[in-house]
Write an enzyme that holds these catalytic residues in place. Structure first.
Site, PDB file in Angstrom:
ATOM      1  NE  ARG A  90     -15.416   3.092  -6.391  1.00 15.85           N
ATOM      2  CZ  ARG A  90     -15.323   3.432  -7.774  1.00 15.85           C
ATOM      3  NH1 ARG A  90     -15.682   2.718  -8.697  1.00 15.85           N
ATOM      4  NH2 ARG A  90     -14.785   4.796  -7.918  1.00 15.85           N
ATOM      5  CE1 TYR A  91     -17.603  -3.201  -6.297  1.00 16.08           C
ATOM      6  CE2 TYR A  91     -15.720  -2.937  -8.030  1.00 16.08           C
ATOM      7  CZ  TYR A  91     -17.222  -2.916  -7.668  1.00 16.08           C
ATOM      8  OH  TYR A  91     -18.008  -2.653  -8.482  1.00 16.08           O
ATOM      9  NE  ARG A  94     -14.112  -6.699  -8.486  1.00 19.73           N
ATOM     10  CZ  ARG A  94     -14.975  -6.745  -7.645  1.00 19.73           C
ATOM     11  NH1 ARG A  94     -14.998  -7.014  -6.565  1.00 19.73           N
ATOM     12  NH2 ARG A  94     -16.223  -6.345  -8.316  1.00 19.73           N
ATOM     13  CB  CYS A 103      -5.984   5.508 -25.661  1.00 20.24           C
ATOM     14  SG  CYS A 103      -6.521   5.383 -23.772  1.00 20.24           S
ATOM     15  CB  CYS A 107     -13.192   6.016 -27.231  1.00 19.23           C
ATOM     16  SG  CYS A 107     -11.853   4.693 -27.198  1.00 19.23           S
ATOM     17  CB  CYS A 110     -12.980   8.085 -22.857  1.00 20.80           C
ATOM     18  SG  CYS A 110     -11.886   7.394 -21.424  1.00 20.80           S
ATOM     19  NE  ARG A 112     -10.611   5.266 -15.321  1.00 20.09           N
ATOM     20  CZ  ARG A 112     -10.590   3.730 -15.397  1.00 20.09           C
ATOM     21  NH1 ARG A 112      -9.955   3.304 -16.510  1.00 20.09           N
ATOM     22  NH2 ARG A 112     -11.275   2.887 -14.762  1.00 20.09           N
ATOM     23  CG  ASP A 271     -19.493   5.618 -16.101  1.00 17.38           C
ATOM     24  OD1 ASP A 271     -20.287   4.725 -15.641  1.00 17.38           O
ATOM     25  OD2 ASP A 271     -18.253   4.972 -16.562  1.00 17.38           O
ATOM     26  CG  ASP A 308     -18.882   1.884 -12.214  1.00 14.54           C
ATOM     27  OD1 ASP A 308     -18.768   1.644 -10.844  1.00 14.54           O
ATOM     28  OD2 ASP A 308     -17.793   1.474 -12.759  1.00 14.54           O
ATOM     29  CE  LYS A 315     -17.453  -1.721 -13.576  1.00 14.37           C
ATOM     30  NZ  LYS A 315     -16.349  -1.485 -12.528  1.00 14.37           N
TER      31      LYS A 315
HETATM   32  C1  LIG Z   1     -15.030  -1.951 -12.770  1.00 14.51           C
HETATM   33  C2  LIG Z   1     -14.331  -1.824 -11.455  1.00 14.51           C
HETATM   34  C3  LIG Z   1     -13.392  -2.736 -11.121  1.00 14.51           C
HETATM   35  C4  LIG Z   1     -13.935  -4.245 -11.532  1.00 14.51           C
HETATM   36  O1  LIG Z   1     -14.836  -4.714 -11.560  1.00 14.51           O
HETATM   37  P1  LIG Z   1     -15.423  -6.097 -11.864  1.00 14.51           P
HETATM   38  O2  LIG Z   1     -16.849  -6.226 -11.700  1.00 14.51           O
HETATM   39  O3  LIG Z   1     -14.790  -7.393 -11.139  1.00 14.51           O
HETATM   40  O4  LIG Z   1     -15.319  -6.247 -13.732  1.00 14.51           O
HETATM   41  C5  LIG Z   1     -12.648  -2.847  -9.972  1.00 14.51           C
HETATM   42  N1  LIG Z   1     -12.709  -1.561  -9.383  1.00 14.51           N
HETATM   43  C6  LIG Z   1     -13.343  -0.632  -9.661  1.00 14.51           C
HETATM   44  C7  LIG Z   1     -12.847   0.871  -9.220  1.00 14.51           C
HETATM   45  C8  LIG Z   1     -13.942  -0.392 -11.046  1.00 14.51           C
HETATM   46  O5  LIG Z   1     -14.714   0.593 -11.314  1.00 14.51           O
HETATM   47  S1  SF4 Z   2     -12.444   4.158 -23.692  1.00 14.75           S
HETATM   48 FE1  SF4 Z   2     -10.876   5.839 -22.836  1.00 14.75          FE
HETATM   49  S2  SF4 Z   2      -9.585   4.634 -21.893  1.00 14.75           S
HETATM   50 FE2  SF4 Z   2     -10.422   3.176 -23.200  1.00 14.75          FE
HETATM   51  S3  SF4 Z   2      -9.394   3.337 -24.925  1.00 14.75           S
HETATM   52 FE3  SF4 Z   2     -10.831   4.742 -25.426  1.00 14.75          FE
HETATM   53  S4  SF4 Z   2      -9.852   6.571 -24.660  1.00 14.75           S
HETATM   54 FE4  SF4 Z   2      -8.776   5.042 -23.856  1.00 14.75          FE
END
Ligand SMILES: *Cc1c(COP(=O)(O)O)cnc(C)c1O
Ligand code: SF4
Length: 348
Positions: A90-91, A94, A103, A107, A110, A112, A271, A308, A315
């Site tokens: 996305r960025y 990174r 996991c 959680c 979560c 995801r 989120d 986010d 973010k």
């Molecule tokens: C959160 C996130 C990151 C990391 O972001 P930082 O601000 O560097 O911690 C990188 N890629 C994606 C898609 C993210 O959601």
């Molecule tokens: S927040 Fe989601 S990805 Fe992170 S440890 Fe918990 S269940 Fe796993």
């Protein structure tokens, strides 16, 4: 869920038994969509008196199934920004690389949730190769973040292999690992794992403590082992209704982490994910908590409160409320006590 009572027989007849049973029953309808799992260690931290912050994070809730506020399974558009399976770019600089979708504990909040625990969504060896090839051929990428699921649910050998191959890529400046194992299964932080981590230093390891009750002696020992590898250890947490949405909980958590040598990095606004609305805290309230914390704990112990942005905007800090009136060059700031200040914002 009967296993909970096998693992902690003293819960039978305790105050929480009926509460747990009621949750289990109500959850039946959602169990097809969202998995349940907890480690014996994490379970040992849970109270037998009340639905404490540990229970709140692991016990299913009927509201997960009837969440009509957000119907988005992927609000951050992670799948849309996936050039190869398992990699979110996305960025520009990174990438997030999902090494596993398993996991130790699932959680309930979560983000995801849509895919953790799904066997078929775990990357194959071929997908890992495709991800590495993508990273190699994109020289604008400076950091790779191993995420998941929990990357530490892979073996040390797989992790070492990935980390060493990444280390060889010239344009990468840093590697990061996001893991909740120090919280949910500190036993995973073995001497062998730490030796491996030391051999690939420097990497940044970001863990995920949400409540001071998670900072047990066993967890602290795991953090000490991690710190001894010579790597930077950070923490990110999520602001969660009924778990840590108070100044006291935030203060104890972040001071505890700081005292254990861990730098609190981010406090995330929960989120807009399907099934987690009941965990969300008003942003206004989050800002109030943050504001009260500043000035009451040391600066390095303060995480940055971030959101986010939905749709994949990335973010941004949720901190503009220190600026209460006007704007630059004549800003009016409010400090942690609520007093107003009028610094000069121009360049005289
Ligand atoms: C959160 C996130 C990151 C990391 O972001 P930082 O601000 O560097 O911690 C990188 N890629 C994606 C898609 C993210 O959601
Ligand atoms: S927040 Fe989601 S990805 Fe992170 S440890 Fe918990 S269940 Fe796993």
């Amino acid at each position: 869920m009967e296993d909970l009572f096998k693992l902690r027989p003293e819960l039978l007849g305790s105050k929480v038994e009926p509460l747990i049973r009621a949750r289990a029953e109500a959850f039946q309808s959602a169990s097809a969509a969202f998995r349940f799992s907890v480690t014996p260690y994490y379970l040992s931290l849970a109270s037998s008196e009340s639905l404490c912050p540990i229970w709140m994070q692991v016990l299913p809730d009927e509201r997960e199934a009837s969440d009509s506020l957000f119907d988005q399974p992927d609000p951050l558009a992670e799948e849309a920004h996936m050039p190869v399976p398992g990699l979110t770019h996305r960025y520009p600089d990174r990438v997030l690389w999902y090494l596993s979708h398993n996991c130790a504990v699932y959680c309930r909040f979560c983000m995801r949730k849509r895919k953790v625990s799904r066997e078929e969504s775990s990357p194959t060896a071929a997908a890992r190769k495709a991800a590495l090839d993508y990273i190699r051929s994109h020289s604008e990428i400076q950091e790779v973040i191993l995420s998941g699921g929990d990357p530490l649910s892979q073996s040390d050998r797989v992790l070492e292999n990935c980390l060493k191959q990444l280390k060889e890529i010239q344009h990468l400046v840093s590697l990061r690992i996001h893991t909740r194992m120090p919280v949910t299964c500190p036993q995973r932080i073995t001497a062998e794992f730490c030796d491996m981590l030391e051999s690939v230093a420097p990497v940044t390891l970001v863990t995920h403590f949400n409540h001071p009750n998670e900072l047990s002696d066993v967890a602290r020992e795991a953090l000490t082992r991690l710190r001894k590898t010579g790597n930077l250890i950070l923490n990110q947490s999520v602001l969660l209704n009924g778990v840590n949405d108070s100044v006291e909980a935030q203060k104890e958590l972040n001071l505890g982490l700081y005292g254990a040598g861990i730098k609190p990095y981010y406090l995330h606004q929960c989120d807009e994910v399907n099934g987690v609305s009941h965990f969300r805290v008003n942003m206004e309230e989050g800002v109030r908590i943050q504001k009260e914390l500043r000035g009451r704990i040391p600066g390095p112990a303060l995480p940055q409160y971030v959101i986010d942005l939905p749709g994949g905007g990335g973010k941004v800090p949720v901190d503009s409320s220190y600026l209460v009136e006007g704007g630059y060059p004549d800003p009016v700031f409010e400090n942690y006590r609520g007093d107003l200040f009028f610094p000069r914002g121009d360049h005289p």
